[in-house]
Design an enzyme around this catalytic site. Structure first.
Site, mmCIF file in Angstrom:
data_model
loop_
_atom_site.group_PDB
_atom_site.id
_atom_site.type_symbol
_atom_site.label_atom_id
_atom_site.label_comp_id
_atom_site.label_asym_id
_atom_site.label_seq_id
_atom_site.Cartn_x
_atom_site.Cartn_y
_atom_site.Cartn_z
ATOM 1 N N SER B 128 0.821 -1.208 -0.123
ATOM 2 C CA SER B 128 0.145 0.099 0.009
ATOM 3 C C SER B 128 0.902 1.252 0.105
ATOM 4 O O SER B 128 1.851 1.301 0.359
ATOM 5 C CB SER B 128 -0.940 0.126 1.159
ATOM 6 O OG SER B 128 -1.829 -0.936 1.092
ATOM 7 N N GLU B 246 -3.847 -14.282 -1.081
ATOM 8 C CA GLU B 246 -4.234 -13.565 0.087
ATOM 9 C C GLU B 246 -5.928 -13.620 0.448
ATOM 10 O O GLU B 246 -6.235 -13.602 1.324
ATOM 11 C CB GLU B 246 -3.710 -12.192 0.235
ATOM 12 C CG GLU B 246 -3.783 -11.611 1.330
ATOM 13 C CD GLU B 246 -3.325 -10.127 1.228
ATOM 14 O OE1 GLU B 246 -3.120 -9.467 2.472
ATOM 15 O OE2 GLU B 246 -3.050 -9.602 0.103
#
Lengths: 315, 383
Positions: B128, B246
């Site tokens: 991120s 994920e």
């Protein structure tokens, strides 16, 4: 470990689906609601030829669920759970023709007793007993689902024992499978509708608010399906915790199908709120089946009893 | 259609169960987001690795057992049922390792996988950025080619990098070709030691007050070609294979939710707070649904199928289940719920589930578009 349908089960589902889809099932359901059973009985006979009424005694609960998912997807009317799931197990034999049964308090009325050749009452004391014509009401009680013609039979009875029976579990599971098929159908029809319907210059299915609601339905159905088939596998085993697996399947399938019906109506808008639109055939069936063969509250309490019993047992 | 384990799988389960019964610490370890907790978790990873239980699905040459997917799920069920600690190495094992196996060269595999398996080196995911959360393709940290030194120079900032305050290595995407036509193109996947010259790690306290994640600043950080995963410019495709992991099966095995649901029923049995009865049962049903759904996925993957967008369906389900489980537990605890304890820790952690790995809103868009086939939202409509 193979938690997937076999090729045979897939082929069976496909051939049943083809048969029912080709029989104009919506028209069959609408006629049935009017008390015109001819087309419905023709379809019944064809499905019985395909073995649907013998699955409970001759095949496994998985095949029963495969068939009931198809019946749900097309909202096929008639006492199928009664004739093809409950009675064959309770009586220990395949049921010839159309039969129905009341299993109070969970299924207090005999569904379609006006068309059934044999009407039973199961009071939990041994086998279900035949109800003579004079002890059946002549007029149906009105159901939310007009295709479900409900009749009072006999007197109120002591019902100890019925809800824990294998017949009851298979009936509840078949109902869950039907709800799965109903939910999938409403979702598919809703997806088709929102990709065609345009508002404010674009398909309403491109709006995130619509997308997220339909995605929630996809998710709910995706997780109801394995519970239904997990319970079917559990019911095939001689011992274990099948009862609570069935209850989990019924609770989740009812929740998913009901969500599908609410979202389906919402995305269709006012057209969905009409009897003339086919959506209504599925919406009212879903609402009726949410509480048939054990309410969500009843099934949750069965799960809780089982979980707590396990703990007392191991303490 | 069945749920039966083969004799070999049953033997594997029994072996795992026996080892866990003998080795799982009696008391919960301190939070892995504290110094002493970090060390305790690393010791636990080493103990797992010593008897080859840290990465059961990996090949034997990398400390694994070559366990099948079924065996892996079985192991995870046993692991959480035994109350074993959360995995401090999970970013590496579940997110990076599949990439290293799939896109890494043999030298990289030999260099990184063994120390990951033993817990000697813990990896942090640095994906991120302040302006790019779930919208990874919009990230702006750069990688500039340095032919003289045979590598790349990284600049920019990553944030909310889990485990980064204590981790040894990081992995992430950088924009290596600012002129690429599509914003998904021109990204490259890098691995880098977090103590490299030019890297600054600033821990961020999470909701629970612990430094579970961090901001990571890159100022002219040199990364040699040897530490690039996959081909330069191919980072998006490489990264997407981790995103599938994920969101899907790898990170969130059913074991932890089934174990948590069981503990929730225990808590209910002890407190009998009738107002939460329905939610206790529903949490149990949903955990059971997740378990069975996973067996379906395992069957499909074993048959050569792919996870695809089903990973998004999975992610929304487990993340919301996790929150519901813990919220219900807190309600059962009554006034004690605000006092520190495992349920409160679990609750605070569960709150991150619907946010990380692509928010649940992003997942619902993916489900709507790729599973249901709904049209994309008009340009500009998505803020």
């Amino acid at each position: 470990m193979r938690f997937e349908h076999t090729t045979d089960q897939r082929d069976f589902a496909r051939s049943l689906d083809k048969l029912v889809a080709g029989s104009d099932p919506i028209a069959v359901a609408r006629a049935w609601a009017e008390g015109d059973h001819a087309a419905g009985l023709t379809l019944w006979a064809r499905l019985a030829e395909q073995g649907v009424t013998m699955l409970a005694t001759e095949a496994s609960p998985v095949e029963v669920c495969v068939a009931f998912e198809v019946l749900g997807r097309h909202s096929v009317p008639g006492p199928w759970v009664e004739s093809a799931a409950y009675l064959p197990v309770a009586l220990g034999r395949e049921v010839a023709g159309v039969a129905t049964v009341a299993v109070p308090p969970h299924t207090p009325y005999a569904l379609d007793a006006d068309v059934a050749e044999a009407v039973y009452l199961d009071s939990g004391r041994g086998e279900p007993t035949l109800v003579p014509p004079e002890r059946r009401a002549s007029e149906p009680v009105v159901s939310v689902d007009p295709t479900r013609r409900l009749f009072r039979v006999g007197e109120a009875v002591d019902v100890a024992g019925v809800s824990g029976s294998r017949a009851f579990d298979l009936a509840a599971l078949a109902t869950a499978a039907q709800l799965l098929g109903l939910g999938e159908r409403v979702l598919a029809d809703s997806v088709t509708y929102v990709t065609q319907r345009r508002q404010f210059g674009r398909e309403i299915g491109s709006y995130q608010a619509i997308k997220h609601q339909l995605a929630n339905v996809r998710i709910a159905l995706d997780f109801a399906q394995p519970l239904v088939y997990g319970a079917a596998v559990a019911l095939s085993e001689p011992a274990g915790t099948a009862e609570r697996s069935v209850s989990a399947a019924k609770v989740q399938a009812a929740e998913a199908a009901y969500l599908a019906s609410r979202v389906g109506l919402q995305v269709h808008g006012a057209i969905g709120y009409t009897r003339e639109h086919d959506l209504s055939v599925f919406l009212t069936r879903i609402r009726a089946l949410v509480t048939a063969w054990g309410t969500p509250a009843f099934h949750r309490s069965r799960i809780l009893d089982s979980l707590l019993g396990e703990r007392i047992g191991s303490a | 259609m069945d749920l039966d384990l083969s004799p070999g799988e049953l033997a594997f389960r029994d072996e795992a169960r026996a080892w866990l019964a003998a080795n799982v610490p009696a008391d919960p370890l301190p939070s892995m987001d504290t110094s002493p907790g970090w060390r305790a978790h690393q010791e636990w990873e080493a103990r797992l690795a010593a008897d080859r239980w840290s990465v059961v699905s990996w090949p034997e040459e990398f400390h694994g057992r070559d366990a099948s997917l079924v065996e892996w799920v079985v192991f995870e069920e046993e692991y959480y049922r035994a109350g074993a600690p959360g995995r401090v190495s999970q970013n590496g094992i579940f997110l990076l390792a599949p990439i290293i196996f799939g896109h890494g060269n043999p030298e990289q595999q030999r260099r990184w996988l063994p120390t990951m398996a033993t817990g000697e080196q813990i990896w942090a995911q640095c994906w991120s950025e302040p302006e790019a959360g779930s919208d990874l393709a919009s990230l702006s940290s750069t990688a500039r080619r340095d032919d003289e030194r045979g590598g790349w120079v990284l600049n920019g900032q990553k944030t909310w990098s889990s485990r980064a305050p204590f981790a040894d290595w990081g992995f992430g995407l950088f924009r290596s070709d600012p002129d690429a036509q599509r914003k998904h193109d021109g990204l490259t996947y890098f691995c880098f030691p977090l103590d490299a010259a030019g890297i600054t790690v600033r821990p961020i306290a999470q909701l629970d007050g612990e430094p579970g994640f961090a901001e990571v600043f890159f100022e002219d950080v040199f990364v040699p070609d040897a530490d690039v995963l996959g081909a330069p410019g191919d980072g998006w495709r490489v990264a997407m294979s981790t995103a599938g992991n994920e969101r899907g099966l790898s990170l969130r095995s059913p074991g932890r939710f089934c174990a948590a649901a069981d503990r929730l029923v225990d808590l209910y049995a002890a407190t009998r707070t009738s107002s939460a009865t329905e939610r206790v049962v529903d949490a149990w049903i949903r955990a059971e649904a997740y378990r069975l759904y996973t067996w379906g996925t395992v069957t499909r993957l074993a048959d050569g199928g792919e996870m695809g967008a089903a990973g998004s369906v999975n992610k929304v389900w487990w993340s919301e289940l996790d929150v519901a489980l813990h919220e219900t537990a807190l309600d059962l605890l009554g006034p004690e719920a605000e006092v520190a304890g495992p349920w409160l820790d679990g609750y605070l952690f569960s709150l991150s589930g619907p946010i990380y790995a692509g928010t649940n809103e992003i997942q619902r868009n993916i489900i709507a578009e790729r599973v249901l086939g709904l049209p994309r939202e008009a340009k500009g409509a998505r803020a």
